[in-house]
Design an enzyme around this catalytic site. Structure first.
Site, PDB file in Angstrom:
ATOM      1  N   ASP A  50       0.835  -1.209   0.000  1.00 48.82           N
ATOM      2  CA  ASP A  50       0.000   0.000   0.000  1.00 48.82           C
ATOM      3  C   ASP A  50       0.868   1.257   0.000  1.00 48.82           C
ATOM      4  O   ASP A  50       0.353   2.374  -0.100  1.00 48.82           O
ATOM      5  CB  ASP A  50      -0.997  -0.009   1.168  1.00 48.82           C
ATOM      6  CG  ASP A  50      -0.328   0.118   2.526  1.00 48.82           C
ATOM      7  OD1 ASP A  50       0.894  -0.107   2.613  1.00 48.82           O
ATOM      8  OD2 ASP A  50      -1.037   0.431   3.503  1.00 48.82           O
ATOM      9  N   SER A  51       2.189   1.075   0.050  1.00 46.05           N
ATOM     10  CA  SER A  51       3.105   2.208  -0.155  1.00 46.05           C
ATOM     11  C   SER A  51       2.849   2.858  -1.512  1.00 46.05           C
ATOM     12  O   SER A  51       3.271   3.987  -1.758  1.00 46.05           O
ATOM     13  CB  SER A  51       4.561   1.744  -0.061  1.00 46.05           C
ATOM     14  OG  SER A  51       4.775   0.626  -0.913  1.00 46.05           O
ATOM     15  N   ASP A  89      -1.126  -6.231  -0.252  1.00 44.20           N
ATOM     16  CA  ASP A  89      -1.286  -5.575   1.049  1.00 44.20           C
ATOM     17  C   ASP A  89      -2.743  -5.155   1.245  1.00 44.20           C
ATOM     18  O   ASP A  89      -3.385  -4.695   0.303  1.00 44.20           O
ATOM     19  CB  ASP A  89      -0.439  -4.288   0.989  1.00 44.20           C
ATOM     20  CG  ASP A  89       0.265  -3.965   2.264  1.00 44.20           C
ATOM     21  OD1 ASP A  89       0.038  -4.635   3.269  1.00 44.20           O
ATOM     22  OD2 ASP A  89       1.073  -3.007   2.229  1.00 44.20           O
ATOM     23  N   LYS A 119      -0.980  -9.196   3.072  1.00 44.45           N
ATOM     24  CA  LYS A 119      -0.206  -8.633   4.190  1.00 44.45           C
ATOM     25  C   LYS A 119      -1.113  -7.681   4.955  1.00 44.45           C
ATOM     26  O   LYS A 119      -1.914  -6.971   4.339  1.00 44.45           O
ATOM     27  CB  LYS A 119       1.031  -7.876   3.691  1.00 44.45           C
ATOM     28  CG  LYS A 119       1.816  -7.228   4.848  1.00 44.45           C
ATOM     29  CD  LYS A 119       3.152  -6.684   4.445  1.00 44.45           C
ATOM     30  CE  LYS A 119       3.089  -5.277   3.910  1.00 44.45           C
ATOM     31  NZ  LYS A 119       2.557  -4.276   4.869  1.00 44.45           N
ATOM     32  N   GLU A 188       9.694  -3.648  10.232  1.00 41.26           N
ATOM     33  CA  GLU A 188      10.057  -2.378   9.564  1.00 41.26           C
ATOM     34  C   GLU A 188      10.684  -1.395  10.539  1.00 41.26           C
ATOM     35  O   GLU A 188      10.136  -1.135  11.621  1.00 41.26           O
ATOM     36  CB  GLU A 188       8.817  -1.745   8.904  1.00 41.26           C
ATOM     37  CG  GLU A 188       9.158  -0.397   8.255  1.00 41.26           C
ATOM     38  CD  GLU A 188       8.170   0.132   7.253  1.00 41.26           C
ATOM     39  OE1 GLU A 188       7.187  -0.557   6.922  1.00 41.26           O
ATOM     40  OE2 GLU A 188       8.409   1.274   6.774  1.00 41.26           O
TER      41      GLU A 188
HETATM   42  O1  KIV Z   1       3.554  -1.030   1.655  1.00 36.93           O
HETATM   43  C1  KIV Z   1       4.670  -1.567   1.447  1.00 36.93           C
HETATM   44  O2  KIV Z   1       5.248  -1.467   0.372  1.00 36.93           O
HETATM   45  C2  KIV Z   1       5.254  -2.309   2.552  1.00 36.93           C
HETATM   46  C3  KIV Z   1       6.590  -2.972   2.358  1.00 36.93           C
HETATM   47  C4  KIV Z   1       7.662  -2.017   2.102  1.00 36.93           C
HETATM   48  C5  KIV Z   1       6.892  -3.907   3.447  1.00 36.93           C
HETATM   49  O3  KIV Z   1       4.666  -2.409   3.579  1.00 36.93           O
END
Ligand code: KIV
Length: 280
Positions: A50-51, A89, A119, A188
């Site tokens: 979700d980044s 995610d 995730k 993280e």
């Molecule tokens: O949202 C994301 O990309 C993440 C990873 C960097 C672990 O949580």
């Protein structure tokens, strides 16, 4: 059957789980088909993180990311990735309310993207949900330490566990999600000695980002590794300066358009030769 014997098949979650304490698991994010195609041959796991809300959409946190955004990008990545294990995610607000809400949304993500698992962020408070999901066929990658979806309660993107007094809560989170059935846990921005301690203590895989080389695997945001953007957090290693390469390409293009040197003869279409009867 080993992963090497199954060249044309995706790496499975049990394949990854079998690697606890062995060769580190290589993970990267992907949000689009072209990036998924580029990373797929080199990594063991691709995550639609979700980044993407911050990296692609310019949001200042991941809070505004929706389920529909994750599904659309998950479908794009599914078209580009064939070999690596593939996870999506869960965005903020799509799983925290109850185990049933989580199951409804996670199963939708799996059905609509074809991903092998999801995730989610959270520690002890998410253990009941993780148990509910994993016992009903949804592999879970947990995420403890710095949790970007909680920045409004924590007050910012802060490194975790740099003081011994903070260790017990983070260890309790990592143990709780592992006991609940998470096959792996992202650690993280966790102090290196704490990440090492957790990796030695928990039975599941640990995947570090700003954690420790002793974790069972590592993940980075691919755009960070590429060197896109002028600033990177301390835990990022910029393996290329792609931003500079793109900047130079765009500068050259703009110059050639302004000087009428682009398009050249190689990029333009001539007329088909005329049929003989029309010739004078
Ligand atoms: O949202 C994301 O990309 C993440 C990873 C960097 C672990 O949580």
């Amino acid at each position: 059957m080993s992963t090497a014997n199954r060249k044309n098949e995706r790496i499975t979650i049990p394949d990854l789980v079998a690697r606890k304490g062995a060769t580190p698991i290589v993970c990267l994010t992907a949000y689009t088909k072209p990036i998924a195609e580029l990373v797929d041959q080199h990594v063991d796991l691709v995550l639609v993180g979700d980044s993407l809300g911050m990296v692609l959409y310019g949001m200042n946190s991941t809070i505004g990311v929706t389920l529909e955004m994750m599904i659309a990008h998950g479908q794009a990545v599914a078209r580009g990735s064939k070999r690596a294990a593939f996870l999506v995610d869960m965005p903020f607000g799509s799983y925290e309310e109850s185990p049933r809400q989580a199951f409804r949304n996670c199963s939708r993500v799996m059905k609509e993207t074809g991903c092998q698992g999801i995730k989610l962020e959270g520690g002890t408070e998410m253990a009941e949900t993780i148990d509910f999901l994993t016992s009903r066929g949804i592999p879970v990658l947990a995420h403890v330490g710095l949790r970007p979806q909680s920045i409004n309660t924590v007050g910012g993107f802060r490194t975790q566990g740099r003081e011994k007094a903070d260790w017990s809560a983070i260890i309790a989170d990592a143990v709780a999600v592992a006991e609940a059935g998470a096959f792996a846990t992202v650690l993280e921005a966790v102090a290196e000695p704490l990440a090492r301690e957790i990796t030695g203590r928990v039975p599941n895989l640990t995947i570090g980002i700003g954690a420790s080389a002793q974790c069972d695997g590592q993940i980075l945001v691919t755009e960070d590794l590429f060197g896109l953007g002028s600033w990177s957090p301390k835990f990022v290693k910029r393996y290329a300066e792609t931003g500079k390469v793109i900047d130079e390409a765009v500068r050259l293009y703009a110059g050639e358009v302004r000087e009428r040197r682009f398009p050249g003869p190689e990029q333009t279409y001539g007329m088909k030769p005329e049929p003989p009867e029309n010739r004078s």
